[in-house]
Write an enzyme that holds these catalytic residues in place. Structure first.
Site, PDB file in Angstrom:
ATOM      1  N   LYS A 154      35.551  49.428  52.704  1.00 23.08           N
ATOM      2  CA  LYS A 154      36.955  49.635  53.094  1.00 23.08           C
ATOM      3  C   LYS A 154      37.790  50.038  51.886  1.00 23.08           C
ATOM      4  CE  LYS A 154      39.878  45.974  53.444  1.00 23.08           C
ATOM      5  NZ  LYS A 154      41.135  46.085  52.690  1.00 23.08           N
ATOM      6  N   ASN A 155      37.628  49.312  50.783  1.00 25.91           N
ATOM      7  CA  ASN A 155      38.535  49.521  49.652  1.00 25.91           C
ATOM      8  C   ASN A 155      38.215  50.767  48.832  1.00 25.91           C
ATOM      9  OD1 ASN A 155      40.035  47.413  50.476  1.00 25.91           O
ATOM     10  ND2 ASN A 155      39.342  45.969  48.889  1.00 25.91           N
ATOM     11  N   ARG A 210      49.395  47.465  52.811  1.00 21.11           N
ATOM     12  CA  ARG A 210      49.844  47.665  51.436  1.00 21.11           C
ATOM     13  C   ARG A 210      49.284  48.917  50.774  1.00 21.11           C
ATOM     14  NH1 ARG A 210      52.155  44.615  47.711  1.00 21.11           N
ATOM     15  NH2 ARG A 210      50.941  45.743  46.189  1.00 21.11           N
ATOM     16  N   CYS A 261      53.076  39.771  51.286  1.00 20.24           N
ATOM     17  CA  CYS A 261      52.002  39.660  52.264  1.00 20.24           C
ATOM     18  C   CYS A 261      51.406  38.268  52.139  1.00 20.24           C
ATOM     19  CB  CYS A 261      50.936  40.715  52.039  1.00 20.24           C
ATOM     20  SG  CYS A 261      49.964  40.442  50.585  1.00 20.24           S
ATOM     21  N   ARG A 284      52.567  40.316  45.270  1.00 25.47           N
ATOM     22  CA  ARG A 284      51.944  41.622  45.048  1.00 25.47           C
ATOM     23  C   ARG A 284      52.949  42.736  44.728  1.00 25.47           C
ATOM     24  NH1 ARG A 284      47.444  42.703  49.427  1.00 25.47           N
ATOM     25  NH2 ARG A 284      46.437  43.839  47.765  1.00 25.47           N
ATOM     26  N   ASP A 307      55.279  47.110  40.301  1.00 21.62           N
ATOM     27  CA  ASP A 307      55.903  47.562  39.056  1.00 21.62           C
ATOM     28  C   ASP A 307      54.941  48.363  38.172  1.00 21.62           C
ATOM     29  OD1 ASP A 307      54.566  45.053  38.914  1.00 21.62           O
ATOM     30  OD2 ASP A 307      55.432  44.663  36.940  1.00 21.62           O
ATOM     31  N   ASP A 364      38.238  38.727  46.404  1.00 22.23           N
ATOM     32  CA  ASP A 364      37.998  39.012  47.821  1.00 22.23           C
ATOM     33  C   ASP A 364      36.809  38.225  48.387  1.00 22.23           C
ATOM     34  OD1 ASP A 364      40.136  40.716  47.760  1.00 22.23           O
ATOM     35  OD2 ASP A 364      38.969  42.563  47.736  1.00 22.23           O
ATOM     36  N   ARG A 410      40.450  44.419  60.657  1.00 24.81           N
ATOM     37  CA  ARG A 410      40.954  45.303  59.597  1.00 24.81           C
ATOM     38  C   ARG A 410      39.847  45.651  58.612  1.00 24.81           C
ATOM     39  NH1 ARG A 410      46.334  43.551  56.759  1.00 24.81           N
ATOM     40  NH2 ARG A 410      45.737  45.499  55.774  1.00 24.81           N
TER      41      ARG A 410
HETATM   42  C1  EPZ Z   1      43.114  45.711  45.551  1.00 26.94           C
HETATM   43  O1  EPZ Z   1      44.460  45.365  45.804  1.00 26.94           O
HETATM   44  C2  EPZ Z   1      42.357  45.478  46.824  1.00 26.94           C
HETATM   45  N1  EPZ Z   1      42.882  46.328  47.879  1.00 26.94           N
HETATM   46  C3  EPZ Z   1      42.447  44.016  47.209  1.00 26.94           C
HETATM   47  O2  EPZ Z   1      41.648  43.816  48.359  1.00 26.94           O
HETATM   48  C4  EPZ Z   1      41.887  43.166  46.065  1.00 26.94           C
HETATM   49  O3  EPZ Z   1      42.049  41.790  46.380  1.00 26.94           O
HETATM   50  C5  EPZ Z   1      42.604  43.494  44.768  1.00 26.94           C
HETATM   51  O4  EPZ Z   1      42.547  44.924  44.509  1.00 26.94           O
HETATM   52  C6  EPZ Z   1      42.018  42.780  43.557  1.00 26.94           C
HETATM   53  O5  EPZ Z   1      40.671  43.093  43.424  1.00 26.94           O
HETATM   54  C7  EPZ Z   1      42.390  47.550  48.062  1.00 26.94           C
HETATM   55  O6  EPZ Z   1      41.548  48.018  47.325  1.00 26.94           O
HETATM   56  C8  EPZ Z   1      42.895  48.321  49.238  1.00 26.94           C
HETATM   57  P1  EPZ Z   1      45.715  44.718  42.117  1.00 26.94           P
HETATM   58  P2  EPZ Z   1      45.612  45.772  44.755  1.00 26.94           P
HETATM   59  O7  EPZ Z   1      46.766  45.713  41.853  1.00 26.94           O
HETATM   60  O8  EPZ Z   1      45.252  47.059  44.147  1.00 26.94           O
HETATM   61  C9  EPZ Z   1      49.213  42.202  40.021  1.00 26.94           C
HETATM   62  C10 EPZ Z   1      41.163  42.882  50.498  1.00 26.94           C
HETATM   63  O9  EPZ Z   1      41.060  41.738  51.030  1.00 26.94           O
HETATM   64  N2  EPZ Z   1      50.022  43.423  40.048  1.00 26.94           N
HETATM   65  O10 EPZ Z   1      44.402  44.899  41.430  1.00 26.94           O
HETATM   66  O11 EPZ Z   1      46.898  45.660  45.483  1.00 26.94           O
HETATM   67  C11 EPZ Z   1      48.947  41.645  41.416  1.00 26.94           C
HETATM   68  O12 EPZ Z   1      50.021  40.895  41.892  1.00 26.94           O
HETATM   69  C12 EPZ Z   1      42.178  43.109  49.463  1.00 26.94           C
HETATM   70  O13 EPZ Z   1      40.458  43.845  50.814  1.00 26.94           O
HETATM   71  C13 EPZ Z   1      51.253  43.425  39.402  1.00 26.94           C
HETATM   72  O14 EPZ Z   1      51.667  42.416  38.826  1.00 26.94           O
HETATM   73  O15 EPZ Z   1      45.475  44.602  43.707  1.00 26.94           O
HETATM   74  C14 EPZ Z   1      47.696  40.843  41.175  1.00 26.94           C
HETATM   75  O16 EPZ Z   1      48.037  39.614  40.598  1.00 26.94           O
HETATM   76  C15 EPZ Z   1      43.394  42.347  49.501  1.00 26.94           C
HETATM   77  N3  EPZ Z   1      52.002  44.557  39.432  1.00 26.94           N
HETATM   78  C16 EPZ Z   1      46.937  41.677  40.136  1.00 26.94           C
HETATM   79  O17 EPZ Z   1      47.925  42.517  39.525  1.00 26.94           O
HETATM   80  C17 EPZ Z   1      51.572  45.683  40.054  1.00 26.94           C
HETATM   81  O18 EPZ Z   1      52.297  46.693  40.040  1.00 26.94           O
HETATM   82  C18 EPZ Z   1      45.824  42.534  40.678  1.00 26.94           C
HETATM   83  O19 EPZ Z   1      46.273  43.267  41.797  1.00 26.94           O
HETATM   84  C19 EPZ Z   1      50.318  45.688  40.696  1.00 26.94           C
HETATM   85  C20 EPZ Z   1      49.546  44.546  40.671  1.00 26.94           C
END
Ligand code: EPZ
Length: 429
Positions: free
Chosen positions: A22-23, A102, A126, A131, A134, A316, A408
């Site tokens: 999916k991802n 998202r 969410c 999430r 920035d 995940d 999903r």
């Molecule tokens: C991806 O989400 C995945 N989604 C998530 O999968 C997964 O849990 C996550 O990566 C971490 O591996 C998809 O690939 C579609 P991040 P993403 O940006 O990209 C912080 C699932 O169940 N952050 O790597 O949104 C954030 O809050 C899901 O399939 C900021 O602070 O995650 C988190 O603490 C849900 N500012 C960390 O970084 C930002 O601008 C990592 O989040 C962006 C992120």
């Protein structure tokens, strides 16, 4: 609304085909916005999120054609999508669509890179935490975009096109890395991304972009270098196998005991999770066809695990591991280091008889001898499937409500598990 009913206690044995990830599918579909030619994606899983993204892309004028199955074709093979973003008719992604998923926020980068302007709703909170976005905005700013935030929308402009730049992420972010790579693919000059996410889905998208004519090197490491090109063209790419689906079924087999081949799985995509599984006393055997998981009747050993970006233990799979540890002999500790609020499953697992104490980001799980079936509520995708894992080993009947969360991200979950002997069925009202 559909429910899933499970009667626990059956061992799993047989084979489970692992679907496309999916991802990886979601950003690959979004990458189609970067070219006016057709992008063909094979091994696409049949998931609600894919349908939702298709609607979002449709709003921008993208045509998605899904090739039907021919008689005699294996139903376990993923579908083929022909995606054409020949004419982008709208560069705005509205709140009603983005708030449902998202990852759809990620259309911002390719729309901006190709059209010079994009307006995308902020995704909002969410179930697993705040999430923020920035860092995605920071990446686009470094590539020369002018960014405003107005009325809940991010408006990004680069009328003269984006230009290469240096992006150093203070924190590993998957979405930030996808955003930077897609934007830099069409920028003028060279972009260097430091502290990039190393998740296999990043490499899969970079491979596809390179087939489309991009010049990306270092994907899969924490330093990615992109030489921008003026245009990308069509390509054909097969989505890599889903490592989270693989880990989920591996934990399910560990939970019930049994012997299951996870067909098409690639163990190197989830080595940290398979190592943890081995520590619990489960046998993990890579084979030519995938990964074989076996466990006899010996009790599960407890583990201490902290989630981390790839190649660490994935967030995940945190909920699924917690479900497994509810039946271990002894005390486990699981620390969630990626998302601050990803513990929605704890209360629901407790309804099945689990003994879990939460202290900040760390859960302490005292293994119990027996779980007992109960009605439970799915909250987010991975939390829901952790309830399925617990229910497979619980005495009596469990009903998982709000199954749309599972749909999903898990393709034909009840078919895959029942083919291996689980007593699981979907009830549609
Ligand atoms: C991806 O989400 C995945 N989604 C998530 O999968 C997964 O849990 C996550 O990566 C971490 O591996 C998809 O690939 C579609 P991040 P993403 O940006 O990209 C912080 C699932 O169940 N952050 O790597 O949104 C954030 O809050 C899901 O399939 C900021 O602070 O995650 C988190 O603490 C849900 N500012 C960390 O970084 C930002 O601008 C990592 O989040 C962006 C992120």
């Amino acid at each position: 609304m559909d429910r899933i009913r499970i009667v626990g206690g059956e061992r799993l044995s047989g084979a489970i085909p692992i679907s496309g990830a999916k991802n990886a599918t979601l950003p690959l579909m979004i990458a189609s916005l970067l070219t006016e030619d057709t992008l063909i994606l094979d091994n696409v899983p049949h998931l609600a999120d894919v349908g939702q993204l298709q609607r979002i892309l449709g709003n921008h004028g993208v045509d998605v054609m899904i090739a039907g199955k021919r008689p005699g074709e294996d139903p376990n093979h993923g579908r083929t999508l022909h995606i054409s973003a020949k004419n982008i008719v709208d560069t705005t992604a509205p709140y009603e669509l983005v708030s449902r998923m998202r990852a759809s926020f990620w259309v911002l980068a390719p729309l901006l890179a190709r059209m010079g302007v994009a307006k995308v709703s902020m995704p909002g909170g969410c179930a697993i935490g705040t999430r923020p976005v920035d860092l995605l905005i920071m990446a686009l700013d470094k590539l020369g975009a002018a960014i405003e935030i107005e009325g809940g929308y991010v408006i990004a402009r680069a009328r003269q096109g984006l230009r290469g730049g240096e992006i150093e992420f203070p924190k590993v972010t998957v979405g930030g890395t996808h955003t930077a790579v897609m934007a830099a693919a069409l920028a003028r000059g060279t972009t260097v991304i430091e502290n990039a996410a190393r998740e296999p889905e990043i490499s899969d998208v970079a491979d596809c972009l390179n087939k489309m004519g991009a010049k990306i090197s270092g994907a899969g490491t924490s330093r990615i270098v992109i030489e921008g090109v003026p245009k990308l063209h069509g390509a054909r790419h097969a989505v890599l196998p889903d490592r989270i689906e693989t880990g989920t079924y591996a934990f399910a087999v560990a939970m019930t005991g049994g012997d299951v081949l996870l067909a098409n799985a690639r163990p190197e995509l989830l080595q940290a999770a398979l190592d943890v599984l081995a520590q619990t006393g489960t046998t993990v055997t890579p084979t030519n066809e995938g990964v074989r998981i076996t466990r006899n009747d010996a009790q599960l050993s407890p583990v201490d695990v902290t989630t981390a970006p790839f190649p660490g233990f994935p967030t995940d799979l945190q909920a699924q591991l917690m479900a497994l540890m509810t039946r271990a002999k002894g005390t486990s500790h699981i620390t969630e280091a990626i998302f601050e609020n990803r513990f929605m499953h704890v209360q629901e697992l407790a309804r099945l008889g689990a003994n879990i104490q939460l202290d900040g980001q760390t859960a302490t799980i005292e293994g119990v001898k027996h779980l007992k079936g109960a009605p439970v509520m799915a909250t987010d995708l991975r939390a829901s499937v952790s309830l399925v894992i617990a229910a497979l080993a619980a005495e009596g009947e469990t009903e998982v409500n709000r199954v749309y969360h599972l749909d999903r991200g898990f393709e034909r979950l009840e078919d895959k598990l029942s083919a291996c002997g689980a007593a699981i069925e979907r009830i549609s009202d």
